[in-house]
Design an enzyme around this catalytic site. Sequence first.
Site, PDB file in Angstrom:
ATOM      1  N   HIS A 254      68.528  29.580  65.240  1.00  0.00           N
ATOM      2  CA  HIS A 254      67.653  30.392  64.394  1.00  0.00           C
ATOM      3  C   HIS A 254      66.361  29.642  64.062  1.00  0.00           C
ATOM      4  CE1 HIS A 254      69.015  34.313  62.992  1.00  0.00           C
ATOM      5  NE2 HIS A 254      68.136  34.258  62.015  1.00  0.00           N
TER       6      HIS A 254
ATOM      7  N   ASP B  50      61.565  34.632  61.477  1.00  0.00           N
ATOM      8  CA  ASP B  50      61.947  35.996  61.802  1.00  0.00           C
ATOM      9  C   ASP B  50      61.798  36.191  63.307  1.00  0.00           C
ATOM     10  OD1 ASP B  50      62.785  38.592  61.537  1.00  0.00           O
ATOM     11  OD2 ASP B  50      61.044  39.301  60.409  1.00  0.00           O
TER      12      ASP B  50
ATOM     13  N   GLY C 229      66.568  37.300  66.743  1.00  0.00           N
ATOM     14  CA  GLY C 229      67.431  38.164  67.536  1.00  0.00           C
ATOM     15  C   GLY C 229      66.723  38.724  68.755  1.00  0.00           C
TER      16      GLY C 229
ATOM     17  N   ILE D  67      64.085  37.518  70.275  1.00  0.00           N
ATOM     18  CA  ILE D  67      63.779  36.448  71.222  1.00  0.00           C
ATOM     19  C   ILE D  67      65.048  36.000  71.940  1.00  0.00           C
ATOM     20  CG2 ILE D  67      62.962  34.065  71.445  1.00  0.00           C
ATOM     21  CD1 ILE D  67      60.961  34.659  69.210  1.00  0.00           C
ATOM     22  N   ALA D  68      66.168  35.954  71.228  1.00  0.00           N
ATOM     23  CA  ALA D  68      67.442  35.594  71.860  1.00  0.00           C
ATOM     24  C   ALA D  68      67.795  36.582  72.969  1.00  0.00           C
ATOM     25  CB  ALA D  68      68.558  35.544  70.820  1.00  0.00           C
ATOM     26  N   ARG D  69      67.568  37.868  72.706  1.00  0.00           N
ATOM     27  CA  ARG D  69      67.877  38.870  73.720  1.00  0.00           C
ATOM     28  C   ARG D  69      66.898  38.794  74.895  1.00  0.00           C
ATOM     29  NH1 ARG D  69      69.487  41.228  68.925  1.00  0.00           N
ATOM     30  NH2 ARG D  69      67.475  42.183  68.449  1.00  0.00           N
TER      31      ARG D  69
ATOM     32  N   TYR E 226      78.844  43.686  67.614  1.00  0.00           N
ATOM     33  CA  TYR E 226      77.951  42.583  67.986  1.00  0.00           C
ATOM     34  C   TYR E 226      77.826  41.578  66.844  1.00  0.00           C
ATOM     35  CZ  TYR E 226      73.289  40.422  68.806  1.00  0.00           C
ATOM     36  OH  TYR E 226      72.238  39.564  68.966  1.00  0.00           O
TER      37      TYR E 226
END
Length: 380
Positions: free
Chosen positions: A215, A219, A222, A224-226, A257
């Site tokens: 993390h 903000d 999520g 960026i992770a995807r 999820y």
Amino acid sequence: MITSNNAVIDMWIHEHQNWPNFTWDVESLASKLADIRHRQGRLLGRMEGLGFEFKCEASLSTLTNDVVKSSAIEGENLNPDEVRSSIARRLGIDIAGLIPASRDVEGIVEMMLDATQQFSKPLTKDRLFDWHAALFPTGRSGMHKITVGGWRTIDTGPMQVVSGPIGKEKVHFEAPDADRLEKEMQAFLKWFGNGNDIDPVIKAGIAHLWFVTIHPFEDGNGRIARAIGDMALARADGTQDRFYSLSSQIEAERKHYYAQLEKQQRATPDITDWLSWFLDCLGRAIFNAETTLGNVLFKAQLWNTINQRPVNDRQRLVINLMFEDDFEGFMNTSKYAKLAKCSNDTALRDIQELKERGIFIQNPGRGRSTSYRLPDREKT
């Protein structure tokens, strides 16, 4: 979670001694991974058989869903038409009805296209900073000013994922302290860039969990992770074209999820359960892609049949219009004449020719109620 002197002690995954040396049961995942690889190959093979125009249309549809649904997971609703227009412009795809897109839409589209179209380029700190800056062009998340294009700082305090009313908050996860981020991200980026012997699909699942656990940003973690996961999947497929959307499936299974993430982040670096769920979710994404892309495949099959004895320009125009999502009802002589800008007599002759060739199917009803449709998908 560990026990000491009969007391139960909570421990986040990143606090374990073995972090981030992930382990998993290769044998228990082998059949799922093989099934995923088979599904990927079958879908890519079907799409490869399409012409350039239809492949672009299918990829545009998938990328649009990916961007819209990845944002929806975080509670942000983007206008699909703006997203579609932004992607089409950037990829040079000629579509009707292009509209301007907001800065927020342009930013996430820029990030997702960089991840998938430039999947072979190294993932670096500067590249991640550029992605983050694209996501937050105003330097704010909602009403709050945030650090953009840089790791979160100590000043922001602990990075927690919480829910519930004030005073009764439930902490679902707490990320590593800000002073650990540089070292943590160096390790992650080195691993992601190494040509190790991990299957790229497994690598996508690990990268997703690893990044969102660190993390590193205030903000946007999520999304960026995807995007990182999509980059790994593009490498697995070996193509810029996207024909399935993992984000769309995650959005459909959002509760599961978040539950799987929390379960793993409260566990040890043995991530077999997480990878098992990830592969199952990806498998459903690929399976559902065949339904999502069904209209494109149907359209391609029908045009292959039609082009064996080509139709005239008026007929081609009307058939294409009937494939549009916003086309309402069936075709009749007056509607055809209006769309093709011709007389009713010409429209009727065109329609009768299409009917004789089986391209138009006449619906029940006669006289003024006479109408026509394209063949049913399952009969083409």
